[in-house]
Design an enzyme around this catalytic site. Structure first.
Site, PDB file in Angstrom:
ATOM      1  N   HIS A 224      33.451  44.952  50.338  1.00  0.00           N
ATOM      2  CA  HIS A 224      34.638  45.094  51.207  1.00  0.00           C
ATOM      3  C   HIS A 224      34.469  44.458  52.568  1.00  0.00           C
ATOM      4  CE1 HIS A 224      32.217  48.354  52.831  1.00  0.00           C
ATOM      5  NE2 HIS A 224      32.983  48.320  53.897  1.00  0.00           N
TER       6      HIS A 224
HETATM    7  C1  UD1 Z   1      36.415  50.361  57.677  1.00  0.00           C
HETATM    8  C2  UD1 Z   1      35.209  50.304  58.616  1.00  0.00           C
HETATM    9  C3  UD1 Z   1      33.977  49.904  57.832  1.00  0.00           C
HETATM   10  C4  UD1 Z   1      33.770  50.769  56.626  1.00  0.00           C
HETATM   11  C5  UD1 Z   1      35.034  50.731  55.779  1.00  0.00           C
HETATM   12  C6  UD1 Z   1      34.922  51.570  54.534  1.00  0.00           C
HETATM   13  C7  UD1 Z   1      35.707  49.584  60.922  1.00  0.00           C
HETATM   14  C8  UD1 Z   1      35.527  48.478  61.890  1.00  0.00           C
HETATM   15  N1  UD1 Z   1      35.396  49.308  59.651  1.00  0.00           N
HETATM   16  O1  UD1 Z   1      36.651  49.034  57.222  1.00  0.00           O
HETATM   17  O2  UD1 Z   1      32.854  50.028  58.679  1.00  0.00           O
HETATM   18  O3  UD1 Z   1      32.671  50.301  55.890  1.00  0.00           O
HETATM   19  O4  UD1 Z   1      36.100  51.218  56.604  1.00  0.00           O
HETATM   20  O5  UD1 Z   1      36.084  51.510  53.789  1.00  0.00           O
HETATM   21  O6  UD1 Z   1      36.099  50.664  61.319  1.00  0.00           O
HETATM   22  N2  UD1 Z   1      43.770  50.018  53.808  1.00  0.00           N
HETATM   23  C9  UD1 Z   1      44.536  50.623  52.851  1.00  0.00           C
HETATM   24  N3  UD1 Z   1      44.470  51.988  52.780  1.00  0.00           N
HETATM   25  C10 UD1 Z   1      43.713  52.743  53.591  1.00  0.00           C
HETATM   26  C11 UD1 Z   1      42.946  52.101  54.564  1.00  0.00           C
HETATM   27  C12 UD1 Z   1      42.980  50.738  54.661  1.00  0.00           C
HETATM   28  O7  UD1 Z   1      45.236  49.991  52.093  1.00  0.00           O
HETATM   29  O8  UD1 Z   1      43.704  53.977  53.473  1.00  0.00           O
HETATM   30  C13 UD1 Z   1      43.799  48.548  53.889  1.00  0.00           C
HETATM   31  C14 UD1 Z   1      44.742  48.024  54.939  1.00  0.00           C
HETATM   32  O9  UD1 Z   1      45.330  46.865  54.456  1.00  0.00           O
HETATM   33  C15 UD1 Z   1      43.818  47.664  56.088  1.00  0.00           C
HETATM   34  C16 UD1 Z   1      42.549  47.248  55.357  1.00  0.00           C
HETATM   35  O10 UD1 Z   1      42.497  48.081  54.193  1.00  0.00           O
HETATM   36  O11 UD1 Z   1      44.356  46.701  56.909  1.00  0.00           O
HETATM   37  C17 UD1 Z   1      41.284  47.433  56.152  1.00  0.00           C
HETATM   38  O12 UD1 Z   1      41.188  48.774  56.656  1.00  0.00           O
HETATM   39  P1  UD1 Z   1      40.448  49.047  58.056  1.00  0.00           P
HETATM   40  O13 UD1 Z   1      40.424  50.494  58.352  1.00  0.00           O
HETATM   41  O14 UD1 Z   1      40.989  48.135  59.086  1.00  0.00           O
HETATM   42  O15 UD1 Z   1      38.958  48.574  57.803  1.00  0.00           O
HETATM   43  P2  UD1 Z   1      38.023  48.656  56.518  1.00  0.00           P
HETATM   44  O16 UD1 Z   1      37.841  47.268  55.998  1.00  0.00           O
HETATM   45  O17 UD1 Z   1      38.446  49.708  55.566  1.00  0.00           O
END
Ligand code: UD1
Length: 368
Positions: A209
């Site tokens: 991821h």
């Molecule tokens: C975040 C953490 C990372 C961790 C990861 C585990 C930071 C900088 N990063 O990254 O350290 O390893 O979580 O998952 O805080 N999304 C969904 N549903 C959700 C959450 C996210 O669809 O419930 C999608 C959205 O499109 C979002 C993308 O995932 O834009 C990324 O989510 P985000 O919280 O920005 O960062 P992660 O890549 O999940």
């Protein structure tokens, strides 16, 4: 006026398994504090958040900030403003943050600026790679938090090198491994490999991821090539983070993955399902921080698709190997694993199921 509340912050998937054992260790009577749980809403899908509350039997959050997704700046800013608003009304005894996600850093900043003491669990980890968003979160959090509770000895050394006074640092061990040992019997009872038609010990588990692996089309294509090659030898279970699924789709790789019968593409798994699969895997391929630690605790071979790790004990003492960009090296490790000659690793100090009790004692001493 402060009250006797200690606020625990959870925001994203890798936080819940660290907060759960702390809430348990601090349950009624065990500490002179009222526990308050704040969910920032950084992760919000059932599979990324709610499922963990059910599995860990965690109380529903007392406060939900509902910040959702966004760019790093926007997401951090929303958590910072919303948590500050909450603290202005609540004035708790202290705030406990865990890990290295945007919510960790934002809540730390909000609290310290209001003079509310902060304890950071899993402090001191460093990848020494500032292109990694989590590294910035770790550096900022540790620079300003009051109490730094470390999970492995490298954390103590890193903080000392950064000039952090030793009295702010306590080694408590790994709270995430408390959850692993607590949940393992129930995870095994689910017989997850068997329900997917897989022989225990006869499949691989892959998770990806990180932006550095999934946001670049050439890199993600190379990783899909590796998964396909591996799937020619053993079935591969591949639960995809929402970001990874979106990128596979965007780069036209999703049909290829879906058309490989020995790659089992899945939605993100719940904690017990994932743990059951890890425990029974011949091999785990990952870019997750937590999974490097969990495989070490389980003595399951782990190949990390990154050039560095902030968790060096998983390599020096555990089952982890960093394969970085060299996917040829990854394949040599895979051959070793399949031949049964790969290292099985040893135990890491403080990864014993009792870290949350030690952390609670430190908090009572500091804030009690
Ligand atoms: C975040 C953490 C990372 C961790 C990861 C585990 C930071 C900088 N990063 O990254 O350290 O390893 O979580 O998952 O805080 N999304 C969904 N549903 C959700 C959450 C996210 O669809 O419930 C999608 C959205 O499109 C979002 C993308 O995932 O834009 C990324 O989510 P985000 O919280 O920005 O960062 P992660 O890549 O999940």
């Amino acid at each position: 006026m402060t009250d006797d509340a200690v606020v625990f912050v959870a925001g994203a998937r890798p936080n819940f398994m660290k907060v759960a054992p702390m809430l348990r260790a601090m349950r009624e009577g065990a500490a002179p504090f009222r526990r308050v749980l704040v969910h920032t809403g950084q992760h919000y899908d059932d599979a990324m958040s709610e499922v963990f509350f059910r599995e860990f039997e965690m109380p529903a959050p007392d406060v939900h900030l509902n910040v959702g997704s966004g760019s790093h700046g926007a997401q951090t800013a929303k958590v910072l403003a919303a948590f500050e608003d909450y603290l202005l009304g609540a004035r708790p005894r202290g705030v406990v943050v865990v890990g290295d996600v945007n919510s960790t850093m934002a809540c730390t900043l909000a609290a310290v600026k209001l003079g509310v003491p902060v304890a950071h669990l899993e402090a001191g980890l460093r990848s020494f790679d500032r292109t990694m968003p989590e590294e910035i979160n770790r550096l900022v959090t540790d620079a300003v938090a009051d109490l730094l509770l470390t999970s492995e000895r490298a954390g103590d050394a890193n903080l000392a090198r950064e000039g952090i006074p030793a009295e702010r640092v306590r080694f408590v061990g790994n709270v995430m491994i408390d959850t692993l040992f607590q949940q393992l019997p129930r995870a095994r009872d689910l017989r997850v490999p068997e329900t997917l038609g897989l022989a225990p010990g006869g499949y691989a588990l892959a998770t990806l991821h990180r932006p550095s692996n999934v946001d670049d089309a050439a890199r993600l294509t190379a990783l899909v090539d590796l998964l396909e090659r591996l799937a020619g030898r053993v079935p591969v279970v591949f639960p995809a983070h929402p970001r990874t699924r979106e990128r596979l789709d965007r780069f036209g790789l999703l049909p290829r993955v879906a058309a490989t019968p020995t790659i089992h593409l899945r939605e993100p798994l719940g904690y017990r399902e994932n743990l059951g699969l890890m425990a029974g895997a011949a091999l785990v391929l990952t870019d997750s921080g937590g999974i490097q630690e969990e495989t070490t605790a389980l003595h399951v071979p782990c190949l990390t698709l990154r050039a560095n790790t902030e968790r060096p004990a998983t390599v020096s003492e555990g089952t982890n190997t960093l394969v970085g960009d060299d996917l040829g090296a990854a394949w040599s490790c895979i051959e070793e694993v399949l031949a049964g000659t790969y290292k099985r690793g040893g135990d890491v100090e403080g990864w014993d199921g009792h870290a949350a009790e030690r952390a609670t004692r430190v908090l009572v001493e500091a804030w009690g």
